[in-house]
Design an enzyme around this catalytic site. Sequence first.
Site, short mmCIF file in Angstrom:
data_model
loop_
_atom_site.label_atom_id
_atom_site.label_comp_id
_atom_site.label_asym_id
_atom_site.label_seq_id
_atom_site.Cartn_x
_atom_site.Cartn_y
_atom_site.Cartn_z
N TRP A 129 59.12 5.34 36.82
CA TRP A 129 58.47 5.95 37.97
C TRP A 129 56.95 5.71 37.99
O TRP A 129 56.30 6.02 38.97
CB TRP A 129 58.70 7.47 37.92
CG TRP A 129 58.50 7.99 36.50
CD1 TRP A 129 59.49 8.19 35.57
CD2 TRP A 129 57.27 8.30 35.84
NE1 TRP A 129 58.95 8.59 34.37
CE2 TRP A 129 57.57 8.67 34.51
CE3 TRP A 129 55.93 8.29 36.23
CZ2 TRP A 129 56.60 9.03 33.58
CZ3 TRP A 129 54.96 8.64 35.31
CH2 TRP A 129 55.30 9.00 34.00
N ASN A 130 56.36 5.21 36.89
CA ASN A 130 54.89 5.26 36.82
C ASN A 130 54.19 4.31 37.78
O ASN A 130 53.15 4.63 38.33
CB ASN A 130 54.40 5.08 35.37
CG ASN A 130 54.80 3.78 34.75
OD1 ASN A 130 55.74 3.12 35.20
ND2 ASN A 130 54.10 3.39 33.71
N LYS A 153 68.13 -0.01 39.42
CA LYS A 153 68.39 1.38 39.08
C LYS A 153 67.01 1.97 38.79
O LYS A 153 66.44 1.78 37.72
CB LYS A 153 69.32 1.49 37.85
CG LYS A 153 69.64 2.94 37.48
CD LYS A 153 68.66 3.41 36.42
CE LYS A 153 68.76 4.86 36.09
NZ LYS A 153 68.03 5.74 37.03
N HIS A 154 66.48 2.65 39.79
CA HIS A 154 65.12 3.16 39.64
C HIS A 154 65.16 4.53 38.94
O HIS A 154 66.23 5.14 38.81
CB HIS A 154 64.46 3.27 41.02
CG HIS A 154 63.00 2.91 41.00
ND1 HIS A 154 62.18 3.18 39.92
CD2 HIS A 154 62.22 2.29 41.91
CE1 HIS A 154 60.96 2.76 40.20
NE2 HIS A 154 60.94 2.20 41.39
N ALA A 155 64.00 5.00 38.50
CA ALA A 155 63.92 6.33 37.89
C ALA A 155 64.38 7.39 38.91
O ALA A 155 64.10 7.27 40.11
CB ALA A 155 62.50 6.61 37.45
N SER A 156 65.03 8.43 38.41
CA SER A 156 65.66 9.41 39.31
C SER A 156 64.64 10.21 40.13
O SER A 156 65.02 10.80 41.14
CB SER A 156 66.52 10.38 38.50
OG SER A 156 67.57 9.68 37.90
N GLU A 227 60.39 -3.75 28.20
CA GLU A 227 58.95 -3.43 28.20
C GLU A 227 58.87 -1.93 27.97
O GLU A 227 59.15 -1.14 28.86
CB GLU A 227 58.38 -3.87 29.55
CG GLU A 227 56.91 -4.14 29.48
CD GLU A 227 56.13 -2.87 29.71
OE1 GLU A 227 55.88 -2.16 28.71
OE2 GLU A 227 55.79 -2.58 30.85
N CYS A 261 51.75 2.05 30.52
CA CYS A 261 52.11 1.52 29.19
C CYS A 261 50.92 0.84 28.54
O CYS A 261 50.73 0.93 27.33
CB CYS A 261 53.28 0.56 29.33
SG CYS A 261 53.10 -0.62 30.68
N GLU A 358 53.14 7.54 21.58
CA GLU A 358 52.50 7.17 22.84
C GLU A 358 52.13 8.46 23.58
O GLU A 358 52.99 9.32 23.77
CB GLU A 358 53.47 6.33 23.69
CG GLU A 358 52.92 5.98 25.05
CD GLU A 358 53.79 5.00 25.83
OE1 GLU A 358 55.03 5.05 25.70
OE2 GLU A 358 53.21 4.20 26.58
P1 NDP Z 1 62.66 6.85 30.58
O1 NDP Z 1 62.59 5.68 29.69
O2 NDP Z 1 63.64 7.90 30.27
O3 NDP Z 1 63.00 6.31 32.08
C1 NDP Z 1 62.80 4.98 32.48
C2 NDP Z 1 64.07 4.45 33.16
O4 NDP Z 1 65.12 4.36 32.19
C3 NDP Z 1 64.60 5.37 34.25
O5 NDP Z 1 65.18 4.60 35.27
C4 NDP Z 1 65.66 6.19 33.52
O6 NDP Z 1 66.62 6.72 34.38
C5 NDP Z 1 66.25 5.13 32.62
N1 NDP Z 1 66.92 5.64 31.42
C6 NDP Z 1 66.58 6.71 30.67
N2 NDP Z 1 67.42 6.84 29.63
C7 NDP Z 1 68.32 5.83 29.71
C8 NDP Z 1 69.45 5.44 28.93
N3 NDP Z 1 69.81 6.09 27.86
N4 NDP Z 1 70.14 4.35 29.32
C9 NDP Z 1 69.77 3.67 30.41
N5 NDP Z 1 68.72 3.98 31.20
C10 NDP Z 1 67.99 5.05 30.86
O7 NDP Z 1 61.24 7.43 30.76
P2 NDP Z 1 60.81 8.94 31.12
O8 NDP Z 1 60.63 8.98 32.58
O9 NDP Z 1 61.74 9.97 30.57
O10 NDP Z 1 59.44 9.03 30.34
C11 NDP Z 1 59.46 9.33 28.94
C12 NDP Z 1 58.44 8.50 28.22
O11 NDP Z 1 58.76 7.11 28.33
C13 NDP Z 1 57.02 8.58 28.75
O12 NDP Z 1 56.37 9.71 28.32
C14 NDP Z 1 56.45 7.29 28.21
O13 NDP Z 1 56.07 7.46 26.88
C15 NDP Z 1 57.59 6.32 28.31
N6 NDP Z 1 57.52 5.51 29.54
C16 NDP Z 1 57.00 4.27 29.46
C17 NDP Z 1 56.87 3.51 30.59
C18 NDP Z 1 56.30 2.16 30.54
O14 NDP Z 1 55.66 1.73 31.49
N7 NDP Z 1 56.54 1.41 29.50
C19 NDP Z 1 57.24 4.02 31.91
C20 NDP Z 1 57.82 5.34 31.88
C21 NDP Z 1 57.94 6.03 30.72
P3 NDP Z 1 66.51 8.26 34.87
O15 NDP Z 1 65.21 8.43 35.56
O16 NDP Z 1 67.68 8.41 35.79
O17 NDP Z 1 66.62 9.11 33.63
#
Ligand code: NDP
Length: 453
Positions: A129-130, A153-156, A227, A261, A358
């Site tokens: 989502w960021n 499959k975008h963030a929920s 990533e 990130c 992080e």
């Molecule tokens: P997540 O990694 O949980 O979410 C990113 C994406 O992955 C979303 O589409 C999410 O779906 C999906 N996802 C989550 N868990 C699974 C899984 N087990 N299998 C498959 N897909 C999955 O990030 P969060 O939003 O919970 O953020 C948590 C932390 O992640 C942050 O604090 C940060 O540290 C890191 N982060 C890093 C990013 C980057 O740019 N590298 C971006 C965002 C977060 P859904 O939304 O439906 O759960």
Amino acid sequence: MEAVNPATGERLNVYDPDDDDAVERKLDRATSTFEDWREVPLREREELLENASDVLRENKQRYAELMTREMGKPITQAIAEVEKCAWACDHYAEYAHKYLSDEHHPSPPGTEVKTVHDPLGPVLAVMPWNYPFWQVIRFAAPYLTAGNVGLLKHASNVPGCALALEEVFAEAGYPDGAFQTLLVGSSNVDSILADDRVRAATLTGSGPAGRAVAETAGKHLKKTVLELGGSDPFIVLDDADLDAALETGVQARTLNGGQSCIAAKRFIVHTDVYEEYVDRLVAAFEDLTVGDPMSEETDVGPQADPDLMAELHDQVQESVDAGATLLTGGEPLARTGAFYPPTVLTAVPSGCPADTEETFGPVATVYEVGDAEEAIEVANDTRFGLGASLWTADRERGQRLAREISAGCVYINEMTKSDPRVPFGGIKDAGYGRELSEMGIKEFVNKKTVWVE
Ligand code: NDP
């Protein structure tokens, strides 16, 4: 699926997620579209990408407001994000055919040996989502132009953005099925990725999400790019231009509410300039305008989600409890919305969350080091390895030191950033593979050897 404005707590919209039948139909459509799409001449695919760039620019304000409402980034930064997406489309519209041209190899006389680049098929993109538009366009622009089709499959928490992105490609004239949004939660990813019709996956997000996707992809022998974020060092050496290192450092830590990130997370400052740098960093952080993300005056909006802000605050509190010094910030603001103030921690004990994890928000951890060697040691003392920024007046010295930093990229006298022309990705727990540039477009192609006798 619910979209909630993190600045106000207001529920924006509720969306029905795709059920199994809908997912089934979309996977079928992706496969059948791929068979035609791969035959479309590359020049035509480039032209469609130019159209996508136009759609993004024409709807810039609307898309930016949608992002700001759903995840709270300041509106000026949201507008810049849409413009950057259009730029990435322009870039691949101009360069895809060069990047994907046949590669000729040394070969015996009378024989021609070359590598050609065929698409793989439907690529699943699990996105965060960021940067709701940028992260998606970063995969879609190159991979669709290479002849693949996309399944997002975008963030929920950003369903409106997910659907708007589908609209971008539809309005640009892409065939139905070339880019589809799957409105599903993370628990559905495993079965979708395991499906034979999906040929590869890319994920941007947290380590646990990346590992889950890599595990399933490994089991089914599918190529992935991951990533996964970082804890990037921002090194300020004794001969650095302090004004520039300060101005850029503040931006590098607080842009997008610090939820990036490649944000500068660990400031590593030479002892000769440490005191001045820290004093000025604190003053600059306190000067930032935190507030309504729809206002053009705002520097730092809310965190994207109250739960994520609570996690960030736990990291700060645990670090302070372990002995870190809190110089500014450190408490959620007493107002409606998920607002966390720009925060500076120093004297951070080894092993506490601010040191090893992080911090996905506007929290700077500052280390004092005696010389450049110690700076490199501290910079590399992390399980991540995404980016790094290093500040020195001596460009030769900077380049020498850059070779010693364990990261996917090092920016000297500049903040770490992504750019369509430049490879982007990490090592260690930051993930693997590269996005953007020629390397990015070649991640999801079959590099097929053709030997002609
Ligand atoms: P997540 O990694 O949980 O979410 C990113 C994406 O992955 C979303 O589409 C999410 O779906 C999906 N996802 C989550 N868990 C699974 C899984 N087990 N299998 C498959 N897909 C999955 O990030 P969060 O939003 O919970 O953020 C948590 C932390 O992640 C942050 O604090 C940060 O540290 C890191 N982060 C890093 C990013 C980057 O740019 N590298 C971006 C965002 C977060 P859904 O939304 O439906 O759960």
